[in-house]
Design an enzyme around this catalytic site. Structure first.
Site, short mmCIF file in Angstrom:
data_model
loop_
_atom_site.label_atom_id
_atom_site.label_comp_id
_atom_site.label_asym_id
_atom_site.label_seq_id
_atom_site.Cartn_x
_atom_site.Cartn_y
_atom_site.Cartn_z
N HIS A 171 0.85 -1.19 0.00
CA HIS A 171 0.00 0.00 0.00
C HIS A 171 0.89 1.24 0.00
O HIS A 171 1.99 1.23 0.56
CB HIS A 171 -0.89 0.06 1.26
CG HIS A 171 -2.10 -0.81 1.21
ND1 HIS A 171 -2.54 -1.51 2.31
CD2 HIS A 171 -2.97 -1.08 0.22
CE1 HIS A 171 -3.64 -2.19 2.00
NE2 HIS A 171 -3.91 -1.94 0.74
N CYS A 274 -1.98 2.30 9.13
CA CYS A 274 -2.99 1.33 8.70
C CYS A 274 -4.19 1.32 9.65
O CYS A 274 -5.32 1.07 9.23
CB CYS A 274 -2.38 -0.07 8.63
SG CYS A 274 -1.23 -0.33 7.28
#
Length: 286
Positions: A171, A274
């Site tokens: 990511h 996250c």
């Protein structure tokens, strides 16, 4: 020579999810090893220190209820992307996380967001980061290039596509941190970011070097420690305690590193950022 600047803490509103059901029962990234035991109670304790640190810094934290059977729901950054009270929902690449989509969409709708159901695979703020009036958008492992076009249409913003090439940094928010977004028109030229050059292809490295010449370039050792999966309010930077070099760089630039250990949650491939979805409710363009 120090380039320290007087920094200002900016109020943030975040969405988090207690890891009451956290475990690693499947593998969808290189950090996940189902054979390695996990400690749910430890994950909750570590998560609580992050929650408490945000509250102590004056930030507002909302919670979404954890759902049994969805152990990755703690990583709320993947649950959507919000600007100006509009929430662009997630559409996960892997079926193991698909069950998270509706709970996040329902939460946004119940809390007054104009909710957009995506047609393209995207993993929310894991791959979309707001800088000035532009959106930095990651692709290569999770969110697709088509989602970059979709998010541009939803928000009417310039989208800068960046390609990730190292599967450990799957990511964008594992390889790039927005330290000071300087929201609004022209802000992208004055914003501060940090990134791990080797996580990006040559084209993306060139884009980042051109657009952010004063960016903090983080060493591989600090990237490996998930140091870039950090959250910043413009002064405090909540960061992995193992990213020693990055913390020194932050201090030199006038930021206040706040080390927080989320080692148990890293077993699922996620860290501080996250676990943190920024909620942007008001207008971002003054």
């Amino acid at each position: 020579m120090s380039t320290s600047t007087a920094r200002v803490r900016q109020h943030r509103t975040y969405l988090m999810c207690r890891p009451d059901h956290f475990t690693v029962s499947y593998s969808i990234n290189p950090w996940m090893e189902p054979a390695t035991p996990t400690d749910t109670a430890k994950a909750v304790r570590q998560w609580q220190t992050l929650y408490d640190a945000y509250v102590a810094a004056g930030h507002e934290v909302h919670l979404i209820d954890p759902v049994p059977g969805l152990p990755d729901m703690v990583y709320t950054a993947n649950g959507g992307f919000t600007i100006d009270g509009v929430a662009y929902g997630p559409r996960f690449r892997f079926p193991e996380r698909a069950g998270e989509e509706q709970p996040f969409l329902d939460w946004f709708a119940a809390h007054g967001f104009e909710t957009v159901v995506p047609t393209q695979t995207n993993e929310g703020e894991g791959d979309f980061l707001l800088v000035g009036d532009a959106i930095l958008a990651g692709t290569g492992f999770r969110s697709t290039g088509d989602s970059h076009r979709e998010v541009a249409e939803v928000f009417g913003r310039e989208v800068v596509s960046l390609t990730l090439v190292d599967p450990r940094f799957y990511h964008l928010d594992t390889a790039l941190a927005v330290l000071d977004p300087v929201e609004g028109p022209g802000g992208v030229e004055r914003a501060t970011i940090a990134y791990l050059p080797g996580a990006f292809d040559a084209r993306s490295q060139g884009i980042l070097a051109e657009r952010f010449p004063d960016a903090i370039r983080v060493a591989d050792a600090d990237g490996d420690a998930f140091g870039l999966n950090a959250a910043s309010d413009g002064l405090d930077v909540f960061v992995s305690p193992r990213a020693h070099g990055f913390a020194a760089q932050l201090h030199e630039r006038g930021y206040h590193p706040v080390p927080l250990d989320l080692s148990e949650l890293l077993l699922g491939g996620g860290g501080i950022k996250c676990c943190t979805l920024e909620l942007r409710i008001g207008r971002q363009n003054p």
